[in-house]
Design an enzyme around this catalytic site. Structure first.
Site, PDB file in Angstrom:
ATOM      1  N   ASP A 168      32.059  43.352  38.380  1.00 37.21           N
ATOM      2  CA  ASP A 168      31.888  44.018  37.088  1.00 37.21           C
ATOM      3  C   ASP A 168      30.559  44.781  37.037  1.00 37.21           C
ATOM      4  O   ASP A 168      30.500  45.915  36.541  1.00 37.21           O
ATOM      5  CB  ASP A 168      31.905  42.991  35.958  1.00 37.21           C
ATOM      6  CG  ASP A 168      33.305  42.524  35.600  1.00 37.21           C
ATOM      7  OD1 ASP A 168      34.277  43.128  36.084  1.00 37.21           O
ATOM      8  OD2 ASP A 168      33.425  41.552  34.838  1.00 37.21           O
ATOM      9  N   ILE A 169      29.513  44.148  37.517  1.00 41.04           N
ATOM     10  CA  ILE A 169      28.183  44.770  37.454  1.00 41.04           C
ATOM     11  C   ILE A 169      28.140  46.037  38.299  1.00 41.04           C
ATOM     12  O   ILE A 169      27.650  47.092  37.854  1.00 41.04           O
ATOM     13  CB  ILE A 169      27.105  43.767  37.906  1.00 41.04           C
ATOM     14  CG1 ILE A 169      26.975  42.632  36.877  1.00 41.04           C
ATOM     15  CG2 ILE A 169      25.758  44.461  38.101  1.00 41.04           C
ATOM     16  CD1 ILE A 169      26.144  41.464  37.346  1.00 41.04           C
TER      17      ILE A 169
END
Length: 384
Positions: A168-169
């Site tokens: 996600d990051i």
């Protein structure tokens, strides 16, 4: 002070972390980010603890510098409002499953017909095409499917996910890169475009040396705990008072390391004098070094390692990491006033410019807190 993209308006339909964290970064850079949520609440991250006075700390970390308005995109009246907003918007960011925007009559072709300059960024687990395009994607699943977990964890242990939502990051960063690039292209062509970002694509592309080793040499990297697949000694060592990461990345650094621990005989030792040889004889070498490292504390070793220009650092807890003097020196922790919950602390944007001061004007918004004011201002409606 003027902000880099303060003339950009982003309609953010996204939820959870990857896309919202990307729009937060764009908000930090001055964009007007308007979260558009269902009146019942559409972001399950608001329900993820731990909480601060009833507010999810998870939600807080991805939603500063944004406004929040309520629209039900399955309601004809609210769809009309959304399409009116499209006329003056620069970017639409969403992470619905592939095809869902089209089902609502809000696909890129529709948006483009209203505003040819619109940039539509869609974030999904697997992209807009391919056998898995209709499937939902979550960070741990992506870590598993990408092969990341196969190279993470102890040598004799089970595959492990990274301790933060790394897929996600990384995806949030590509959201920013993609949107900024599309905005720059629009400056040249006058036209917007569609951006298709897949969590799996991002994580596969982030396999870096692990993928290159396989594609170009057939080498399959393995789980080695805190060791390295290609370099030695390059791992965590247990010192007298706890663990220390030591990275001897070059032959020159290995010479320095040998001088530091009074093992100059290793410099010309055929078992250790090149990195390839050190990897071939790694178990023997690490056994020797481990015994030596236990003789001193981490701080004692860090002082010596820095004197010899060898990278090293304590293996900190989160509490220790955030309390480091370097974190204070870099002014990385900020404080912001929340409308309902008072003062709260956050990690600042890591970008530090010579002639730009990033502003932190708004804490993560309450559900729909800007609906009435925003719609009254921009659409001459009362928001009810």
């Amino acid at each position: 002070m003027p902000q880099p993209i303060e003339d950009i308006r982003i309609l953010d339909l996204s939820r959870i972390y990857a896309a919202p964290a990307g729009s937060m970064i764009l908000g930090d850079l001055g964009a007007e980010v308007i979260r558009i949520e269902h009146p019942d609440g559409s972001d399950s991250m608001r329900d993820w603890g731990p909480y601060m006075n009833g507010q999810s700390t998870y939600y807080l970390c991805a939603n500063r510098n944004k406004k929040s308005i309520l629209l039900n995109l399955k309601d004809e009246k609210d769809v009309h409002i959304f399409l009116e907003l499209i006329k003056d918007a620069d970017v639409v960011l969403e992470n619905f499953k592939a095809g869902d925007m089209e089902k609502m009559g809000l696909g890129y072709e529709v948006l483009k017909s209203i505003n040819p300059r619109i940039i539509h960024c869609a974030v999904t687990g697997f992209g807009q095409s391919g056998a898995l395009s209709k499937e939902p994607g979550f960070d741990p699943v992506i870590q598993a499917m990408s092969g990341l977990m196969s190279v993470t964890g102890d040598k004799d242990g089970e595959p492990m996910k990274v301790g933060i939502p790394i897929a996600d990051i990384l995806t949030s960063l590509y959201v920013v890169i993609g949107i900024l690039s599309a905005l720059r292209m629009r400056d040249i062509t006058g036209k917007g475009q569609f951006i298709d970002i897949s969590l799996l694509d991002v994580q596969i592309s982030s396999l870096a040396n692990v993928a290159s080793s396989y594609l170009n040499g057939g080498f399959i990297s393995k789980r080695l705990g805190n060791s390295h697949n290609n370099v030695a000694p390059y791992q965590v060592f247990e010192c007298a008072d706890g663990p220390l990461m030591v990275c001897v990345g070059t032959n020159r650094q290995f010479v320095q390391f040998c001088n530091m621990i009074d093992r100059t005989d290793w410099i010309e030792d055929k078992r250790f004098y090149t990195n390839i040889k050190r990897k071939e004889n790694e178990d023997e070498l690490i056994g020797y070094i481990s015994e030596i490292m236990r003789r001193k504390t981490r701080d004692e070793w860090i002082e010596l390692l820095r004197d010899h220009k060898i990278p090293a650092g304590r293996v900190n807890t989160i509490e220790e990491a955030l309390a480091q003097q370097q974190v204070e020196d870099r002014n990385l922790i900020g404080e912001i006033e929340h409308l309902q919950y008072g003062k709260m602390r956050f990690i600042k944007n890591p970008l530090q410019y010579s002639d730009l001061n990033i502003q932190y004007n708004r804490a993560a918004p309450l559900l729909g807190e800007d609906t009435k004011d925003f719609l009254a201002c921009y659409l001459n409606k009362d928001g009810n």
